[in-house]
Design an enzyme around this catalytic site. Sequence first.
Site, short mmCIF file in Angstrom:
data_model
loop_
_atom_site.label_atom_id
_atom_site.label_comp_id
_atom_site.label_asym_id
_atom_site.label_seq_id
_atom_site.Cartn_x
_atom_site.Cartn_y
_atom_site.Cartn_z
N GLN A 178 0.54 -14.32 -1.06
CA GLN A 178 0.76 -15.55 -0.65
C GLN A 178 1.23 -16.62 -1.84
O GLN A 178 1.52 -17.69 -1.24
CB GLN A 178 -0.36 -16.13 0.06
CG GLN A 178 -0.48 -15.28 1.35
CD GLN A 178 0.59 -15.33 2.71
OE1 GLN A 178 1.35 -16.28 2.43
NE2 GLN A 178 0.57 -14.34 3.40
N HIS A 201 8.55 -8.95 1.78
CA HIS A 201 8.94 -9.59 2.96
C HIS A 201 8.25 -10.94 3.05
O HIS A 201 8.60 -11.67 4.08
CB HIS A 201 8.67 -8.74 4.04
CG HIS A 201 7.16 -8.57 4.56
ND1 HIS A 201 6.64 -9.27 5.57
CD2 HIS A 201 6.08 -7.88 3.89
CE1 HIS A 201 5.23 -8.90 5.55
NE2 HIS A 201 5.03 -8.33 4.86
N CYS A 325 -2.06 -10.06 10.58
CA CYS A 325 -2.42 -8.66 10.58
C CYS A 325 -3.74 -8.51 11.64
O CYS A 325 -3.82 -7.40 12.11
CB CYS A 325 -3.11 -8.23 9.17
SG CYS A 325 -1.57 -8.24 8.09
#
Length: 385
Positions: A178, A201, A325
């Site tokens: 991140q 991604h 997630c």
Amino acid sequence: MIYFDNSATTKIDSKVLETYEQVVQTIWGNPSSLHKLGDRAFQLLESSRNQIANLLGTKPDEIFFTSGGTESNNWAIKGTALQKREFGKHIITSSVEHASVANTFTTLESLGFQVTRLPVDKRGCVSVTDLRNAIDSNTTLVSVMGVNNEIGTIQPIAEISDLLDNYPTISFHVDNVQALGKNIWSRVFTPRVDLFSLSGHKFHAPRGTGILYKKRGKMIFPLHDGGGQEKGLRSGTENLPAIAGMAKAIRLLLENEVQKANLEVAIKQRIVDYLQNKPGIKIFSQSSVDFAPHILCFALEGIRGETLVHTLEEHDIYTSTTSACASTKSEEASTLVAMHVDDKDATSAIRLSFDETNTIEEADEFIKVFDKIYQHFAPINHLGE
């Protein structure tokens, strides 16, 4: 459409897609083949590696290509623990890591490794003193993320690095999935960091691409056996079109990085300014030096996070319940639980995450829509009473 879920995944950049398609069509040889088609593919592979190393401030032979952040984290942690198990089986992490780190430590714990999970304060930040106290003669690995994926806390990687300078035999891994392109790289990557993980991604590269940085000279156990690609440490034919696309994505990401990060700060601050004085709103990632510019986590009292996410979706605004997630599970945010946030507030939390493609106008539209939602729920929750 307003897309405020960039920490979950980003849209592939059109220029990156052009590179991907060009490589697919014109450089389709196997980089391991001896003929000229293979050599051409190998040259592009190494050119991509060199470009990425230059952009990240590393050496080319320290860059290894993976399928994404989950693989990079698994390999860094399991590979290090297995490589160094004869020297000690004590490994340390924080209590607020991404599932691909947290669950990897749990697996190693089931295999006989001793795991210490460091607590965090009200900002979601680990204590260097707690880390110092946790280290013993059997410690071989410390893994602490650079930026928390749920609330955006920037962990004290520089201070941890200073501490670990006194323990040169302990490997230091940072999950930086991140952190790239947010104008904080010097805070999350220091000369003391031995390994770090990236996921393509998250910055407009193709899915299924990732990077593991491994400092030159550091030993790591391979998890993939096969044809000996990636210097014999990560076998499997390299996904060359996606790797070339990822190299381009990083170059594009880091162009005008300061201006892009400042835009994210402005978007976040605009929404925080609206939220912070609203009764029943709790903000967990204020706009300060402690938090990354692109993540804003807050809760609307009494309304479950998934309810708020779907209500916003009805207005074509896309967010998530903390980590994507875990967003399909009816669970409270693990980071907020570790921060000892009340369960009701933790299950009410949602995450907005921005990138350079977002605008101030989108922030204003979000505020306009959210205010109507807030007013709708206010009588139900007796807000302001």
